[in-house]
Scaffold this active site. Structure first.
Site: not given
Ligand code: UDP
Length: 324
Positions: A199, A158
């Site tokens: 997400r 990505y």
């Molecule tokens: N995250 C989490 N639990 C979940 C999904 C995501 O703790 O069930 C955390 C993930 O590790 C990251 C943050 O939340 O640190 C945001 O994750 P997301 O997938 O929304 O998007 P990113 O900002 O990583 O692209």
């Protein structure tokens, strides 16, 4: 505004093409463009987009939908004033699941969308991402930071596709004189995200509404800054109509830890859920907050919707989806 001077369709109504027009953000953009009296062509292959997002617009006289993969040649009759290139998987679990399609849409898809803009002499906007900063060593992130990306890690498909897309956009700008815009979108949330999108906001809301444990990855000390969808789309519209060809960060500078977000969502949903800690995915950025000085100055833009208001609206949407 710049758009008024650029009109080619022979009517007062500019024509906009939105790739990924049925996705979470693409569908809000389509809606805003129709409200602002654009003729809209939405293109989507429905891999991560969902037609439910635009079902309420079905039959709108200024909207046409084309079911197509934007990595294929794009052929359209008639004039086009604006191309908004939004097509791409955008959730980490989606692009882990679809790494090649993610690379293809960011590279070949961007090439086709730029080709369309060049052929039509249209203005082009690339939906780029804060992911181009990788796991940033500079905080907060301003547009002149070049990033810290692992090209061969799980997020590389990505991050590098979007970095390539930015480079391609600038090459078309310099070589072909295309009028281009680049928006770097930071974490955005709102109704129309998929329940199983993966997400963090839909994951935590869905878990809370089911009174299941919230899965916090790592120790939850990593930070993100969450922008409500309507704020973001307004900023993107202003960017397209502005004069700048420099990348512009759009996002909400209100930064919080993932653990704080989990606690806030449990509170707002009145859930009995507990929190469980799971391993942190590889290359998960430790901190992320946009420096929006440029957007404030050039676009007179800043987010208006508070986290509580935005989460309340999003929770209401998911409650209806889950509980009927
Ligand atoms: N995250 C989490 N639990 C979940 C999904 C995501 O703790 O069930 C955390 C993930 O590790 C990251 C943050 O939340 O640190 C945001 O994750 P997301 O997938 O929304 O998007 P990113 O900002 O990583 O692209």
């Amino acid at each position: 505004m710049a758009g008024a001077k650029r009109r080619k369709s022979g009517t007062d109504r500019p024509t906009s093409v939105v790739t990924g027009g049925v996705g979470f953000l693409g569908s809000y953009l389509v809606e805003l463009l129709l409200e602002r009296d654009h003729q809209v062509v939405a293109i989507d292959n429905l891999v991560t987009g969902n037609v439910d997002n635009v079902a309420h617009l079905a039959g709108h006289r200024n909207l046409r939908f084309i079911h197509q993969d934007v990595t294929e040649f794009l052929f359209l009759d008639g004039p086009v004033d604006y191309v908004w290139h939004f097509a791409s998987p955008a959730s980490p679990i989606d692009y882990l699941d679809l790494p090649i399609q993610t690379l293809k849409v960011g590279s070949l898809g961007t090439h086709k969308a730029l080709g369309l803009a060049k052929h039509k002499r249209a203005r082009f906007l690339l939906a780029s991402t804060s992911e181009i900063y990788g796991d940033p060593l500079v905080h907060p992130q301003s547009e002149d930071y070049w990033g810290n990306v692992n090209p061969i890690g799980p997020r590389g498909c990505y991050d590098e596709a979007k970095r390539f897309a930015e480079a391609m956009t600038m090459a078309y700008h310099r070589e072909h004189g295309i009028d281009t815009r680049i928006v770097r979108i930071f974490n955005t949330y709102g109704p129309r995200m998929r329940l199983n999108d993966g997400r963090v906001v839909p994951a935590f809301i869905s878990q809370s509404l089911h009174h299941r444990p919230l899965t916090v990855f790592g120790d939850g000390s990593q930070t993100r800054s969450f922008c409500y969808c309507s704020d973001l789309i307004e900023g993107i519209y202003r960017l397209m109509m502005s004069d700048t060809d420099q990348p512009v960060n759009l996002g909400n500078p209100h930064e919080m830890t993932v653990l704080e977000l989990a606690q806030e969502i449990i509170r707002l949903t009145g859930s009995r859920s507990k929190i469980v800690f799971k391993p942190l995915p590889l290359d998960d950025p430790k901190q992320r907050r946009p420096d929006i000085t440029r957007a404030k100055k050039l676009l007179n833009w800043q987010p208006k919707v508070s986290l509580v208001t935005g989460l309340d609206k999003t929770i209401a949407y998911f409650r209806k989806k889950i509980l009927g």
